[in-house]
Design a protein around this motif. Structure first.
Motif, short mmCIF file in Angstrom:
data_model
loop_
_atom_site.label_atom_id
_atom_site.label_comp_id
_atom_site.label_asym_id
_atom_site.label_seq_id
_atom_site.Cartn_x
_atom_site.Cartn_y
_atom_site.Cartn_z
N LYS A 1 42.85 44.59 36.87
CA LYS A 1 41.55 44.40 36.22
C LYS A 1 40.68 45.61 36.55
O LYS A 1 40.40 45.90 37.71
CB LYS A 1 40.88 43.12 36.74
N PHE B 1 37.04 47.79 35.76
CA PHE B 1 35.69 47.77 35.20
C PHE B 1 35.28 49.23 35.05
O PHE B 1 35.00 49.88 36.04
CB PHE B 1 34.70 47.11 36.14
N ALA C 1 39.23 47.38 40.18
CA ALA C 1 38.97 46.32 41.15
C ALA C 1 40.27 45.68 41.59
O ALA C 1 40.46 45.36 42.76
CB ALA C 1 38.03 45.29 40.56
N GLY D 1 39.25 43.26 46.29
CA GLY D 1 39.71 42.76 45.00
C GLY D 1 40.08 41.29 44.99
O GLY D 1 40.59 40.78 44.00
N THR E 1 38.08 38.51 45.11
CA THR E 1 37.29 37.69 44.21
C THR E 1 37.63 38.00 42.76
O THR E 1 37.72 37.10 41.92
CB THR E 1 35.79 37.91 44.48
N THR E 2 37.85 39.28 42.47
CA THR E 2 38.23 39.64 41.11
C THR E 2 39.56 38.97 40.75
O THR E 2 39.72 38.41 39.66
CB THR E 2 38.37 41.17 40.98
N THR E 3 40.52 39.00 41.69
CA THR E 3 41.80 38.34 41.45
C THR E 3 41.58 36.86 41.13
O THR E 3 42.12 36.32 40.16
CB THR E 3 42.70 38.45 42.70
N ASN F 1 38.90 35.41 40.00
CA ASN F 1 38.25 35.23 38.70
C ASN F 1 39.22 35.45 37.56
O ASN F 1 39.09 34.82 36.50
CB ASN F 1 37.04 36.16 38.58
N TYR G 1 37.61 36.20 34.03
CA TYR G 1 37.82 37.57 33.53
C TYR G 1 39.16 37.62 32.80
O TYR G 1 40.10 36.93 33.20
CB TYR G 1 37.92 38.58 34.68
N GLY H 1 42.24 46.88 46.01
CA GLY H 1 42.80 46.33 44.79
C GLY H 1 44.32 46.30 44.76
O GLY H 1 44.91 45.99 43.73
N ALA I 1 30.54 46.36 36.77
CA ALA I 1 31.36 46.10 37.97
C ALA I 1 30.54 45.35 39.01
O ALA I 1 29.35 45.52 39.07
CB ALA I 1 31.85 47.41 38.55
#
Lengths: 246, 591, 291
Positions: free
Chosen positions: B356, B358, B363, B386, B388-390, B392, B398, B561, C291
């Motif tokens: 992912k 941005f 991230a 990374g 929280t991004t994972t 989400n 996301y 990440g 971001a």
């Protein structure tokens, strides 16, 4: 007299008590690092100093004067610049414009003067010079971090608050950021640094404090802290402690 | 101690008594309306109040329950009114057929406006409803061959069954009573809970399995329908309709009514409507200066929003809330069971080369890991690594830049959050996301109602399971309290109960220890162990290494990440890269 | 063919007015994340101020013009203080409702004071216009187009080349960070409302000699300006201008070739069509996921 002193500061976010009676001080010219795991209250300490969060109790004294009741816009005018966690570069402005806005706390400075100072920033942050006219959101994490620190320096702060400058950056970039912090230190700016990367954080510091669930647990010189088991435990948990002993 | 069935029976009896009282009240009102001879002026005012109330209750549903705006309620009201007016006058159709056709038309427009606009958010809906209102007014005025233009439609017929003003008024009162009852009951139905959930916390609603889109459109369509119904009744009552009765200004009047009375309850709708019809009658002199009367409405709207956000009824309820004893019953509840899906494949979650980005920021960059059935798997890493991004990406907030996510063999990479929930993904949030206007029990019932949950969906079974889930986390005796009255730590437990109640195949816990004190952390650890003992697969993301090393059997570590380590706790936590990631590396230190 | 040019000219003229109001709309939206439903009343109030100064009090036209714009600055400030500022920490719904309340309050107070009769305002310039070939260029339309060009150029310069403009942009992108840098956020929002009220007011004054001054002009203009912002891409400054011009042209041609009474309906049809088929507008979102 310390440059800044926190006396028994507590901060609540609704139900959560994020800081529980923290007292610490930073002398002029010092670099002090706040260490601790996530949720320990490091960022909250910086937010309380810069006025983003109002303490529930306690007092913050800067240059001998209480800052109780002041908002962030007034506090930055006293000479405290806060480079927050997550960099917070304005996404729709260029790197150069972001940096120029760092001088918003200083009155009576002409636009040309600010423009020149911003240009000069790219001497210290030469890596981002090629990107100075690129919009903030397209910059990489490391580039954004450099823009954020440069923007903080534009305030000509007496005290610079740096929140996790290594966050999410690759090791080679982290070293560059810390080289810059050393340069800032050499130029005599007082820095209060929050860092998860304990080794890096301590490498530039005169002193350190360790926070755990909103309380100060240890304080001391970098070497003392680095060899302190409580510090390791604060990061890696009890398991690492037993594993290390074994 | 009493059994679950007895508790349910007790509350059902309470409800039944309430309904009987309500029916008795309505019977008296209908009797009064049908037998007392009012003069024409009073009949007109009552007729207007009753028919407007029906339309205003539509706003109670869309604005009060679902938190969406509709600035075209007068247009829907007008559509209903014109359907009855034109149908009975120009085409000689029966009142009932016209009413039916009108409702179909209104529902069609409501659903169309809703589906085309609602996904775009509140501002768009506000503007589009205003636009619709304007277009409809233009059509009413200008399409003279059909609508009779500015002159309007006169001599509209009442249904033969209720041919006198008296009997027709009684009929309208009955309709209002039925609508009022339904709107009153709506919040405690599955649909009503979904609407409240969407209003309280859209993100959490999606993650508990509610189709946000469909819920909002349904609320909007119900609102339009009630608008049309009110309008149809209005046309029969007044025998004359014209375009100026259904202008944008009238939509604002409807809005003011619902805001003044209180958006939360149909009682508020009746109070607001009654007051705003009666007050101008008492202050008729205001109408002598054109504009003054609406100007006061405008001012009232601002003042209500500023100073009385819950309206009159909300204010009254606040005042008397403390007097009403909370229903507190303790019951012997069955032990919470966790039904697992039929599939017995060993891999519950497969994350395959997930990325992912941005802008220039990567991230999450090419992460893979597998969560085994029945295991407690931890995903850790320093801030900004990374995680929280994972998470989400896993829960569908996301869309990944690249890679795939498989849950129990099913590719869920492109599923919406509520579709993932239906496939068996349950989750909690780092910053607790409960539905704040609801009780603990209601929150957990929404969890039970997860689409695809393989349990009995009868009301009594739903409630029983929800209570059992709350009991499991130790809050069974406080089930009927509002979630806002719980401590932070307990709110976290309610969130876990909500996820457990839905029988997830995989439970995602996003930093469950964040913000907890040391005692609460210990309780959480014990709870997680009890959940794991039931065989549920758990993926936990947390910073608290003590907690993670105590509950997890397998740990994946992220940094920058990327995955830097994967394995059992002891080897992972002593892995040099992990120690470096957390404490910083010697190589970097210039000491 | 001349007919086409004639309509194009008028469409761009009226579209310029929509563009100006749309611009004010977008600026407030970007600074506060709030859609101001009383935006059209900025135009209406300014036009009535012109009526008061130049018709009722018979003051010279240009003085009235400047006084009206000054009045709009004050009105914008009061609007912020009364309608937006007290609600700034609430969700968007109360703020929307509050601006709708303000719109109703202002337009109907004006009705109570002035009655329903539309007021007539003389054009700004004395000469009526001239012909190029068979296309008649009305002076008022030319003036509108000219002033819009000047204003758009000014705004571009202001936002791209002044520090204050950058501070306003920073405020709209991240208020907390802006305040950390010492940018006075409340003042920036106040300035946004003042400026937005002034350009909305200018649009109202310019269009008044064409449309008559009535209490309904605000609502109509605001809806079209909103449609313009959707067409251009919500929140985008260039999009608002292009959207406004496009809408003016569509509407003028629609009125000429399809139907006059439904003239105001075309905007909404275009709006709905965009919402269904291209909700991100012509230009889409400029700043992507942050971001």
């Amino acid at each position: 007299m310390p440059l800044i002193e926190l006396k028994n500061v507590s901060v609540r976010y609704g139900e959560i008590e994020a800081l529980r009676g923290v007292s610490l001080s930073v002398e002029a010219g010092e670099v002090v690092t706040l260490l601790g795991g996530n949720g320990a209250g490091k960022s909250t300490t910086l937010r309380a100093i810069s006025g983003l969060t109002k303490p529930a109790s306690g007092e913050i004294i800067f240059e001998g004067k209480s800052m109780t009741g002041l908002g962030p816009e007034e506090i930055v005018r006293l000479g405290i610049a806060h480079v927050p966690e997550g960099r917070r570069v304005f996404p729709g402005l260029t790197a150069h414009e972001n940096i120029m806005l760092g001088a918003s706390n200083r009155s009576g400075v002409s636009k040309d003067q600010i423009d020149q100072e911003a240009d000069a920033m790219f001497d210290l942050f030469s890596d981002i010079r090629p990107f100075q006219h690129v919009l903030g959101w397209t910059l990489s994490g490391g580039q954004q971090q450099m823009v954020a620190v440069a923007r903080g320096l534009m305030a000509k702060p007496k005290l610079l608050l740096l929140d996790e400058p290594s966050l999410g950056l690759a090791p080679v970039i982290v070293s560059k950021v810390f080289e810059i912090i050393k340069e800032i230190r050499r130029r005599g700016t007082t820095v209060l640094l929050v860092e998860q990367n304990a080794r890096m954080g301590l490498s530039v510091a005169d002193r350190g404090y360790v926070l755990e669930t909103g309380r100060l647990v240890v304080t001391g010189k970098p070497d003392e802290l680095w060899n302190n088991e409580d510090v390791r435990a604060a990061y890696l948990g009890g398991h690492a402690r037993t594993a290390a002993k074994a | 101690m009493s059994s679950m069935i007895e508790i349910y029976r007790a509350s059902a009896q309470r409800k039944q008594r309430g309904l009987l009282a309500y029916i008795a009240l309505i019977a008296v009102l209908v009797y009064v309306a049908a037998t007392t001879t009012f003069d024409g002026y009073v009949t007109n005012i009552l007729m207007q109040a009753v028919t407007y109330s029906v339309a205003v209750m539509g706003l109670t549903v869309v604005l009060g329950l679902c938190g969406q705006i509709n600035l075209a309620q007068a247009a829907f009201f007008g559509l209903g009114a014109y359907a009855v007016g034109l149908g009975t006058v120009d085409y000689g159709l029966s009142y009932w057929i016209c009413m039916g056709l009108g409702l179909i038309v209104v529902l069609g427009f409501g659903a169309f406006l809703g589906t085309s606009t609602i996904r775009l958010g509140g501002h768009y809906l506000a503007m589009v409803t205003i636009s619709f209102q304007q277009i409809l007014t233009l059509v009413m005025i200008n399409w003279i061959p059909v609508t009779h233009g500015p002159d309007g439609v006169s001599r509209i017929l009442k249904p033969t069954l209720f041919n006198t003003p008296q009997s027709y008024l009684a009929f309208c009162v009955v309709v209002l009573a039925v609508v009022g009852y339904l709107v009153w009951q709506l919040p405690s139905t599955k649909l009503g809970r979904a609407m409240r959930a969407v209003r309280d916390n859209e993100l959490a609603a999606g993650v508990t399995g509610i189709d946000i889109q469909r819920t909002k459109v349904t609320a909007f369509a119900i609102c339009a329908l009630l608008g049309g119904l009110g309008g149809g009744l209005f046309a029969g009552g007044f025998s004359y309709v014209s375009p100026d009765q259904f202008s944008f200004a009238e939509s604002i009047v409807f809005l003011t009514m619902v805001l003044l009375g209180g958006v939360a309850s149909p009682i508020g709708a009746v109070i607001g409507t009654g007051l705003l019809i009666l007050i101008p009658e008492w202050l008729r002199f205001l109408k002598s200066i054109p504009g003054l009367y609406l100007a006061i409405y405008g001012l009232a709207v601002i003042l209500i929003v500023l100073f009385m956000p819950d309206g009159i009824w909300g204010f009254v309820v606040q005042r008397f809330k403390s007097l009403r004893g909370a229903l507190r019953l303790s019951a012997e509840l069955p032990e919470l069971t966790l039904v697992q899906t039929q599939s017995h494949a060993d891999d519950v979650l497969v994350v395959d080369n997930l990325a992912k980005h941005f802008g220039g920021l990567k991230a999450v960059d090419d992460i893979s890991f597998i969560v085994k059935r029945g295991s407690v798997h931890a995903l850790i890493g320093p801030n900004g690594s990374g995680k929280t991004t994972t998470l989400n990406v896993l829960s569908g907030l996301y869309t990944p830049t690249a890679g795939a996510v498989k849950l129990d063999g099913q590719d869920i990479t492109h599923f919406a959050p509520h579709e993932r929930t239906a496939s068996g993904l349950g989750r909690t949030f780092q910053n607790i996301r409960l539905f704040r206007s609801m009780t603990a029990l209601e929150n957990v019932i929404i969890g039970v109602e997860r689409p695809g949950n393989p349990v009995d969906h009868a009301p009594i079974a739903l409630e029983g399971r929800a209570r059992a889930a709350l009991n499991f986390v130790g809050l069974g005796d406080r089930a009927d309290e509002l979630v806002t009255s719980f401590s932070y730590g307990h709110q976290r437990l309610i969130e876990i109960a909500r996820a457990l109640a839905g029988n997830p195949t995989l439970l995602l816990l996003d930093e469950p220890a964040a913000g907890l004190n040391s005692t609460e952390k210990m309780e959480l650890r014990d709870l997680l162990k009890r959940i794991a003992a039931k065989g549920l697969t758990i993926l936990i993301i947390d910073h608290d290494m003590t907690l993670v090393s105590e509950v997890a059997e397998h740990i994946t570590v992220l940094n920058f990440g990327r995955r830097i380590a994967d394995g059992d706790p002891v080897s992972v936590l002593n892995h040099p890269d992990v120690v470096t990631a957390y404490l910083g590396s010697d190589a970097n230190a210039a000491h | 063919m001349d007919m086409v040019f004639q309509l194009l000219f008028q469409g761009i003229g009226i579209g310029s007015v929509y563009a100006l109001v749309a611009l004010g709309f977008v600026l407030i939206f970007r600074a506060t994340n709030v859609v101001n439903f009383a935006q059209g009343e900025f135009s209406m109030v300014a036009a009535f101020l012109m009526v008061i100064f130049s018709v009722d009090l018979e003051w010279p036209y240009w003085i009235s013009f400047l006084l009206s714009l000054g009045g709009m600055a004050i009105y914008g400030a009061l609007f912020n203080l009364g309608v937006y500022f007290p609600l700034r920490h609430r969700t968007y719904l109360p703020v929307i409702i509050s601006t709708i309340g303000a719109s109703i309050l202002v337009s109907n107070s004006t009705l109570a004071l002035y009655g329903p009769q539309p007021q007539v305002l003389q054009p700004l310039l004395d000469f009526p216009g001239f012909n190029i070939g068979t296309v008649y260029l009305d002076a008022q339309y030319l003036l509108i187009i000219g002033l819009t060009v000047v204003l758009v150029a000014f705004q571009y310069w202001f936002f791209e080349h002044t520090l204050l403009g950058k501070k306003l942009q920073a405020t709209s992108q991240d208020k907390e960070m802006a305040s950390l840098l010492g940018i006075p956020v409340a003042t920036m929002i106040m300035l946004t409302f003042v400026y937005s009220a002034m350009i909305g007011g200018l649009a109202g004054i310019l269009v008044a000699p064409i449309l008559f001054v009535s209490i309904h002009m605000g609502g109509t203009i605001a809806l079209k300006a909103f449609a313009a912002t959707i067409i251009g891409g919500f929140g985008d400054v260039a999009g608002a201008i292009i959207g406004g011009l496009a809408l003016g042209v569509i509407e003028t041609f629609g009125a000429a070739y399809v139907s006059v009474p439904y003239k105001d309906g075309f905007a909404f049809l275009v709006l709905v069509a965009f919402l269904v088929f291209r909700p991100q507008g012509i230009f889409g979102e400029r700043v992507a996921e942050k971001a």
